[in-house]
Design an enzyme around this catalytic site. Structure first.
Site: not given
Ligand code: AMP
Ligand code: MG
Length: 481
Positions: A111-112, A131, A143, A276, A286
């Site tokens: 998503g980013r 990222k 966003d 994930d 992450d």
């Protein structure tokens, strides 16, 4: 860099990138950014969204040298910000799913994060990923941006982990965007603008447990089979052959356990061990609300949204990794004939963990395998919980502990710099007793003191990126330092 002429160095903008993942697998080629479910594909092609004023803030010279990357010129900085794409790059966002906080969360995806392509040298290939470079079809109403605060944390912590010897994704660069990003930093309904940033991070692959889980969930068995065999043949070449899926699963478990053991060694708490965020290569990935331990507390979690259950607390990481491996094995069920050997492997988790953990603890304690018994380890954990020393300082002090230091007073004196509060009464007694027990075992050792000291210093970090240090770095940066 004085010696750069010794190395072959390539510029980011001029390099020929390879795109094995996007070449190999079906993708959504529409380029449409609207959030949606993308059935039947493993990624969506997506262009990064340009930022106003990219400025290079940090550059990992160590990583750049390893990958033979020249210090970035202006057009390279544009690439690091997502404002420019090299001709052979094929930017994409991966589709994956995952179990979050114990529940199946369905499709998630990058998503980013936006993959750019692979940087290849003689020593291997590295996927580049930005990222914070803008929305993708997997942004789900968010966003696609990252704030300077979280980017600095990932940049510094992942490089620190690498240099502490822990498998991890790495960060090449940190670029400020000159744009403000709206964030609810404390999740209390009071969002505020913060400076934005983009990091370029890299790993041989960013495939996660969740990449396989989504295919199982959608019933895309052919694609699941192709991805599994491709992953093995591309990243686990040595495992090719008969029963390769089974042997691969065993290897993923092996690497996951060794990662968890390494996290324990350096006192790292990931904070969001959702499937994930679990790398099939066994890398730390992450970096979100992670933290390194200060005082020893197995119940510590840095994740404020995890507070009621403390699912991802320091002391739970082994159990959660096992749970995640079960989810991962389950996702492979549609492509295997016989689940029983997978179950056997999973049932061996505790045994393998014990083996790897005792090797790690021998290094941390400066002992030989035959000297380390369960009793010493269990009593150590109990002692640490009661005495609550600073985890990092404590073990560095242990390295220097003379083995004939036996009076309570001098033992407490030796460890005073490692305590936030000197343990009292029964806690102190437990502490002293453990020290006496340990000294006795260590004194019966054949290895020279010099060798022991060296081994212990290698296993026990001296510098860790503590939260307050990261915070100081962020504050300095936000004030243009
Ligand atoms: P994380 O907890 O950071 O692993 O993220 C979980 C999911 O949320 C992933 O699919 C991320 O890509 C997505 N995500 C997190 N932050 C953002 C953001 N600012 N914009 C879009 N997607 C995001
Ligand atoms: Mg994630």
């Amino acid at each position: 860099m004085a010696n750069s002429y010794l190395y072959k160095m390539d510029a980011l903008a001029a390099k020929k990138y390879t795109n094995r993942f996007t070449d190999q697998f079906p993708g959504d080629l529409s380029g449409v950014l609207t959030p949606r479910h993308t059935q039947g594909v493993l990624y969506s092609l997506v262009e990064p969204t340009a930022v106003k004023e990219p400025k290079l803030i940090a550059w990992s010279e160590a990583l750049a040298r390893e990958l033979e990357i020249a210090f970035p010129e202006k057009e390279d900085v544009e690439i690091l910000a997502g404002n420019r794409i090299a001709p052979s790059m094929l930017p994409f966002a991966q589709c994956y799913g995952g179990h979050q906080f114990g529940r199946w969360a369905g499709q998630l995806g990058d998503g980013r994060a936006i993959g750019l392509g692979e940087w290849t040298t003689d020593s291997g290939s590295w996927e580049f990923q930005l990222k914070g470079a803008g929305p993708t079809p997997y942004s789900r109403g968010a966003d696609g941006r990252a704030v300077l605060r979280s980017s600095v944390r990932e940049y510094l912590a992942s490089e620190a982990m690498y240099h502490l010897g822990v498998p991890t994704t790495r960060a090449l660069s940190l670029v400020s965007t000159g744009e403000a990003v709206l964030r609810d930093m404390f999740y209390d309904g009071n969002p505020a603008y913060e400076p934005g940033a983009v990091i370029l991070r890299t790993a041989p692959s960013f495939l996660r447990f969740g990449t396989f889980e989504i295919l199982m969930a959608r019933g895309e068995t052919d694609l699941l089979s192709q991805l599994t065999h491709w992953t093995i043949e591309t990243y686990f070449e040595e495992l090719r052959g008969q029963d390769q899926v089974l042997r691969w699963f065993q290897e993923v478990m092996h690497r996951t356990i060794s990662l968890m053991v390494e996290w324990e060694r350096v006192g790292f708490v990931h904070g969001v061990m959702n499937t994930d965020n679990m790398s099939v290569l066994g890398l730390t990935m992450d970096y979100g609300p992670f933290s390194f331990l200060d005082n020893y507390d197995p119940n510590f979690t840095p994740n404020t949204t995890d507070l009621p259950g403390r699912r991802y607390a320091f002391g739970k990481q082994y159990e959660i990794a096992h749970w995640n491996l079960i989810r991962f094995a389950t996702s492979l069920l549609p492509i295997i004939d016989d689940p029983e050997p997978f179950e056997d492997i999973l049932n061996g988790y505790a045994r393998e963990l014990q083996l790897q953990r005792s090797q790690m603890w021998c290094r941390k304690l400066g002992l030989e395998v035959k000297q380390l018994n369960d009793d010493l380890l269990q009593s150590l954990e109990k002692m640490l919980v009661r005495a609550q020393p600073d985890y990092t300082l404590f073990f560095r002090k242990l390295v220097e502990l003379p083995i004939d230091n036996t009076s309570a007073e001098s033992l407490i004196g030796h460890f005073t710099p490692a305590f936030y509060q000197i343990p009292q009464s029964q806690d102190q007694e437990i502490f002293i007793n453990w020290m006496l027990h340990y000294q006795k075992i260590r004194s019966a050792k054949d290895v020279s003191e010099a060798k022991r000291t060296k081994l212990m210093n290698q296993a026990n970090p001296f510098f860790i990126p503590r939260n307050y240090l990261l915070h100081q770095a962020i504050e300095g940066l936000e004030n243009n330092d």
